[in-house]
Write a protein that holds these residues in place. Sequence first.
Motif, PDB file in Angstrom:
ATOM      1  N   CYS A 355       8.210  -9.468  -4.189  1.00 27.20           N
ATOM      2  CA  CYS A 355       7.521  -8.190  -4.336  1.00 27.20           C
ATOM      3  C   CYS A 355       6.177  -8.276  -3.606  1.00 27.20           C
ATOM      4  O   CYS A 355       5.319  -9.080  -3.951  1.00 27.20           O
ATOM      5  CB  CYS A 355       7.310  -7.887  -5.816  1.00 27.20           C
ATOM      6  N   ASN A 357       3.746  -6.443  -3.763  1.00 28.23           N
ATOM      7  CA  ASN A 357       2.618  -6.113  -4.616  1.00 28.23           C
ATOM      8  C   ASN A 357       1.929  -7.368  -5.150  1.00 28.23           C
ATOM      9  O   ASN A 357       0.740  -7.367  -5.449  1.00 28.23           O
ATOM     10  CB  ASN A 357       3.074  -5.260  -5.800  1.00 28.23           C
ATOM     11  N   ASP A 358       2.687  -8.450  -5.286  1.00 30.15           N
ATOM     12  CA  ASP A 358       2.137  -9.711  -5.784  1.00 30.15           C
ATOM     13  C   ASP A 358       1.651 -10.592  -4.632  1.00 30.15           C
ATOM     14  O   ASP A 358       1.874 -11.794  -4.594  1.00 30.15           O
ATOM     15  CB  ASP A 358       3.213 -10.460  -6.587  1.00 30.15           C
ATOM     16  N   TYR A 359       0.971  -9.974  -3.663  1.00 34.65           N
ATOM     17  CA  TYR A 359       0.608 -10.700  -2.452  1.00 34.65           C
ATOM     18  C   TYR A 359      -0.320 -11.868  -2.741  1.00 34.65           C
ATOM     19  O   TYR A 359      -0.246 -12.908  -2.103  1.00 34.65           O
ATOM     20  CB  TYR A 359      -0.015  -9.759  -1.422  1.00 34.65           C
ATOM     21  N   ASP A 383       7.475   0.327  -3.902  1.00 41.06           N
ATOM     22  CA  ASP A 383       6.041   0.174  -3.671  1.00 41.06           C
ATOM     23  C   ASP A 383       5.221   1.030  -4.627  1.00 41.06           C
ATOM     24  O   ASP A 383       5.586   2.142  -4.967  1.00 41.06           O
ATOM     25  CB  ASP A 383       5.732   0.599  -2.225  1.00 41.06           C
ATOM     26  N   ASP A 384       4.091   0.468  -5.112  1.00 39.74           N
ATOM     27  CA  ASP A 384       3.146   1.274  -5.885  1.00 39.74           C
ATOM     28  C   ASP A 384       1.720   1.061  -5.379  1.00 39.74           C
ATOM     29  O   ASP A 384       0.764   1.313  -6.078  1.00 39.74           O
ATOM     30  CB  ASP A 384       3.231   0.950  -7.382  1.00 39.74           C
ATOM     31  N   TYR A 385       1.584   0.604  -4.162  1.00 35.65           N
ATOM     32  CA  TYR A 385       0.273   0.377  -3.550  1.00 35.65           C
ATOM     33  C   TYR A 385      -0.247   1.710  -3.018  1.00 35.65           C
ATOM     34  O   TYR A 385       0.428   2.394  -2.261  1.00 35.65           O
ATOM     35  CB  TYR A 385       0.394  -0.638  -2.420  1.00 35.65           C
ATOM     36  N   LYS A 386      -1.426   2.077  -3.417  1.00 30.08           N
ATOM     37  CA  LYS A 386      -1.943   3.416  -3.107  1.00 30.08           C
ATOM     38  C   LYS A 386      -2.918   3.426  -1.940  1.00 30.08           C
ATOM     39  O   LYS A 386      -2.944   4.370  -1.158  1.00 30.08           O
ATOM     40  CB  LYS A 386      -2.643   3.993  -4.351  1.00 30.08           C
ATOM     41  N   LYS A 388      -4.092   2.874   1.472  1.00 27.73           N
ATOM     42  CA  LYS A 388      -3.505   2.542   2.773  1.00 27.73           C
ATOM     43  C   LYS A 388      -4.585   2.199   3.799  1.00 27.73           C
ATOM     44  O   LYS A 388      -4.261   1.750   4.884  1.00 27.73           O
ATOM     45  CB  LYS A 388      -2.681   3.719   3.302  1.00 27.73           C
ATOM     46  N   GLY A 415       6.941   1.820   1.525  1.00 29.03           N
ATOM     47  CA  GLY A 415       5.573   1.731   1.064  1.00 29.03           C
ATOM     48  C   GLY A 415       4.660   0.881   1.942  1.00 29.03           C
ATOM     49  O   GLY A 415       4.978   0.540   3.064  1.00 29.03           O
ATOM     50  N   TYR A 416       3.484   0.542   1.355  1.00 24.02           N
ATOM     51  CA  TYR A 416       2.426  -0.081   2.136  1.00 24.02           C
ATOM     52  C   TYR A 416       1.866  -1.336   1.479  1.00 24.02           C
ATOM     53  O   TYR A 416       0.839  -1.862   1.906  1.00 24.02           O
ATOM     54  CB  TYR A 416       1.291   0.936   2.324  1.00 24.02           C
ATOM     55  N   SER A 417       2.529  -1.841   0.442  1.00 21.49           N
ATOM     56  CA  SER A 417       1.960  -2.957  -0.313  1.00 21.49           C
ATOM     57  C   SER A 417       1.976  -4.270   0.462  1.00 21.49           C
ATOM     58  O   SER A 417       1.354  -5.238   0.057  1.00 21.49           O
ATOM     59  CB  SER A 417       2.730  -3.145  -1.631  1.00 21.49           C
TER      60      SER A 417
END
Length: 482
Positions: A355, A357-359, A383-386, A388, A415-417
Amino acid sequence: MKKSKRSKAEDRLSELPDSVIFQILWLLPMTDVVRTIILSKRWRNLWTTTPFLNFDNEAMSINDNDNDDRLLKFVNRALLCWNGIRVLKFKFVSRQQLYDSTYSDINLWVSFAMRNRVEDLYLNVYCESVSGMDGGKNDVYWVPQFLFSCPSLKELTLIDCNIDISGDVQWNQLKSLRIEGFRVTAHVIDQILIGTPQLTVFILRFADVGESLSIQSSSLKELSIDKYFLTYEDLWTFSELRIWTPNLETLEIKGIPYSKCMLIDVLSLTRATIGLSGLEHCDQDDALLRGIKFEDGLFSGNDFQGNTLSQIITTIQHVENVKLLKCCIKVLGVLKRKCMHSSFPNVKSLELSCCFNDYEQIVNHLEIFPQLERLVLEGVRRDDYKDKESLKFEANLPNSFLMQLRTIEVTWFNGYSMFPLIEILLKYASKLERMVFRVEKSIFAPSPLSSLLLASQTLLRMSRSSPNCKIDFYDCRNARDS
């Protein structure tokens, strides 16, 4: 004169040696192979001597449920007309449910192939019980006992076939075996391995084994085990997976419905793929009632699968090429926190399904791969990264971090996460030569034009520690470079 030259040019295919023509015919369904009789006099009987027989009923356009008789008649007539020297390859694929009465004909075809010293046998007998996992076994095709004493076999594929062995297995020349079926018992696997002294490739995909499994072979070089359908019984049954393969070079373990996994004497391994699969078939709400907690597909609490993953991962730390699927990234985190053999000093190629998101977690885990030269990342969650635009992240990492990294491959679904992770990788990979950025089709993805434009603009704004780094974009939706 012109006509003669034209005829000669048009018949160049017939001038090819029989061995080449037979290889071409192998790529065609038998209905088309038979139709080649109209090409020329030479082709009139050529098909009857081909050593490659490919009966795929969908490719042959015999795929209606009421056409069992038509299929049987065609195969039987083709085999009656065949008068070749031997059958090197025999393939039968049924892509719809057959009646039980047809199984006796399939046995006759297998017997025909054996009498003609078949080397490569491929059987895929479609069954609703297998594909639907409804638990029925009576209408599944059972492999005939006489097949287990076929001395000419070198490659064997059995899909959607039940296997039970009453005697000894005599596959002394068999080198490659693929079994993909509903029911495969540990006892059957033991008998097969005893009777295949030259087996080098073993691919096992199964659904119905609620017992411990042991793979012991000194000849195996490639092994793939996938328990692709997990039941609730799997979650509560104590079972073990034991692998003793001193010459194994490639290992793939997926599904992992075992409470304990032991890899013994696998120092020859150079490539390993590990991960969970099949958990999507378990109902989350029902599992919660049973006291099991889901976290991104990995069980906690009664987490025997997490423990099994830990056992496997700590055994493959010497491997150069590693692919970790789904929940393995969390297991790496646990190992690192516990300082349990958390270093992978030999890994040069690493593939992660994770995922984005867990970068921050991913970046921290990459510290334990000091010799990493190739990194492949594939996102697995929505994705839930807002944000950008503001891609700011500072990590407390050593100066030697990613010093050997040469290639990064990223598959982008939505998405963009992934941008914060990419920014860190570009910042620290001082010897990076190439980044490949693939855009895959997804219902959550932006439009192709806007997604590629945004990605390219964002990446160009990022600082890179490697002046020689080249970034390539590939739009998989259109199968062309962008």
